[in-house]
Design a protein around this motif. Structure first.
Motif, PDB file in Angstrom:
ATOM      1  N   MET A   1       0.845  -1.193   0.000  1.00  0.00           N
ATOM      2  CA  MET A   1       0.000   0.000   0.000  1.00  0.00           C
ATOM      3  C   MET A   1       0.884   1.248   0.000  1.00  0.00           C
ATOM      4  O   MET A   1       1.838   1.335   0.766  1.00  0.00           O
TER       5      MET A   1
ATOM      6  N   GLN B   1      -1.449   5.414  -3.940  1.00  0.00           N
ATOM      7  CA  GLN B   1      -2.696   4.666  -4.086  1.00  0.00           C
ATOM      8  C   GLN B   1      -3.819   5.314  -3.275  1.00  0.00           C
ATOM      9  O   GLN B   1      -4.951   5.436  -3.749  1.00  0.00           O
TER      10      GLN B   1
ATOM     11  N   TYR C   1      -4.918   8.479  -5.016  1.00  0.00           N
ATOM     12  CA  TYR C   1      -5.775   8.167  -6.157  1.00  0.00           C
ATOM     13  C   TYR C   1      -7.180   7.785  -5.685  1.00  0.00           C
ATOM     14  O   TYR C   1      -8.189   8.185  -6.284  1.00  0.00           O
TER      15      TYR C   1
ATOM     16  N   GLN D   1      -3.688   1.125 -10.110  1.00  0.00           N
ATOM     17  CA  GLN D   1      -3.305   1.275  -8.708  1.00  0.00           C
ATOM     18  C   GLN D   1      -4.458   0.926  -7.768  1.00  0.00           C
ATOM     19  O   GLN D   1      -4.246   0.335  -6.702  1.00  0.00           O
ATOM     20  N   LEU D   2      -5.675   1.271  -8.152  1.00  0.00           N
ATOM     21  CA  LEU D   2      -6.829   0.922  -7.323  1.00  0.00           C
ATOM     22  C   LEU D   2      -7.029  -0.589  -7.283  1.00  0.00           C
ATOM     23  O   LEU D   2      -7.377  -1.158  -6.242  1.00  0.00           O
TER      24      LEU D   2
ATOM     25  N   LEU E   1      -4.470  -2.053  -5.014  1.00  0.00           N
ATOM     26  CA  LEU E   1      -4.824  -1.791  -3.618  1.00  0.00           C
ATOM     27  C   LEU E   1      -5.861  -2.799  -3.136  1.00  0.00           C
ATOM     28  O   LEU E   1      -5.745  -3.346  -2.030  1.00  0.00           O
TER      29      LEU E   1
END
Length: 249
Positions: free
Chosen positions: A1, A5, A8, A36-37, A40
């Motif tokens: 993490m 992130q 965003y 990136q989401l 995550l």
């Protein structure tokens, strides 16, 4: 993490779950944010968003918790970055305050005058809005502090410091036909009157709306405005009985 992130994530939420708008706001690419989401969510082993096709439709209950802590982490990170500036220039910089029209006009002038005498190099900026708008400004770190009422729901997210007690005042023209009855005015009687009051009184979870709701009543609001002086003008015209902050009486 990573902080990127989380940044965003909050940008997408603040742009109504529109990744394109978030990418434009952050000056980055839409695929980069989406990737990136997804990373995550994979790391957390849970979904943050409800998806309909390629679009984000809503946040999950788990996602709401992640968003809450992400905001806090980003705010704390920002505060750490400000520490050095504050130590090197304690009496300089910009202080941005969110507040209501009534607070700005009737409460803050003397406070600001005293503050400027003690910190002449600090530039003050006031941003005015309703309780819900002020809440959003605080949550998105658009302002440093807020001076307002009806923000108790933010107690979980922010430090709330009681400043003073205030009350509502009932106003009416001097020639109002039932002026004598106002000395024995009850919430039931007030609900029958045409009311002129603040626009934010129409919003749920305000002290005004909760007072009537707890009594099982619905106020008869015939005119609403953001400024107490505007309310007083229309009360004098005979449009109805006014409900304003006592400080503006």
């Amino acid at each position: 993490m990573t902080l990127t992130q989380l940044k965003y994530l909050i940008a997408v939420v603040d742009n109504r779950l529109n990744i394109s708008l978030a990418a434009e706001h952050l000056n980055t690419s839409q695929p980069g944010i989406s990737k990136q989401l997804k990373l995550l969510e994979e790391e957390l082993l849970a979904t943050i968003f409800v998806r309909k096709g390629k679009k984000l439709a809503d946040t999950t209950p788990f996602g709401d918790e992640v968003i809450f802590y992400a905001r806090k982490i980003l705010q704390d990170t920002n505060n750490i970055g400000l520490l050095g500036q504050q130590l090197s220039s304690v009496d300089e910089g910009v202080l941005t305050i969110a507040t209501t029209h009534s607070q700005a006009r009737y409460v803050l002038p003397d406070v600001i005058k005293t503050f400027k005498l003690e910190y002449p190099k600090v530039k003050l900026e006031l941003k005015l809005g309703s309780a819900s708008q002020i809440k959003e400004m605080v949550q998105t770190s658009e302002v440093d502090i807020a001076i307002a009422t009806d923000l108790l729901e933010l107690q979980r997210e922010l430090v709330l410091l009681p400043a003073y007690n205030w009350y509502h005042a009932i106003i009416a023209p001097l020639d109002h036909p039932r002026k004598k009855d106002f000395k024995r005015l009850t919430i039931n009687r007030l609900a029958k009157e045409p009311l002129v009051t603040y626009a934010f009184s129409l919003e749920p979870d305000t002290s005004f709306s909760e007072t009537f709701e707890n009594a099982g009543l619905k106020p008869n609001i015939v005119f609403a405005a953001r400024d107490a002086d505007i309310i007083k003008t229309y009360v004098n015209m005979g449009m109805g009985v006014g409900v304003i902050a006592g400080m503006a009486y």
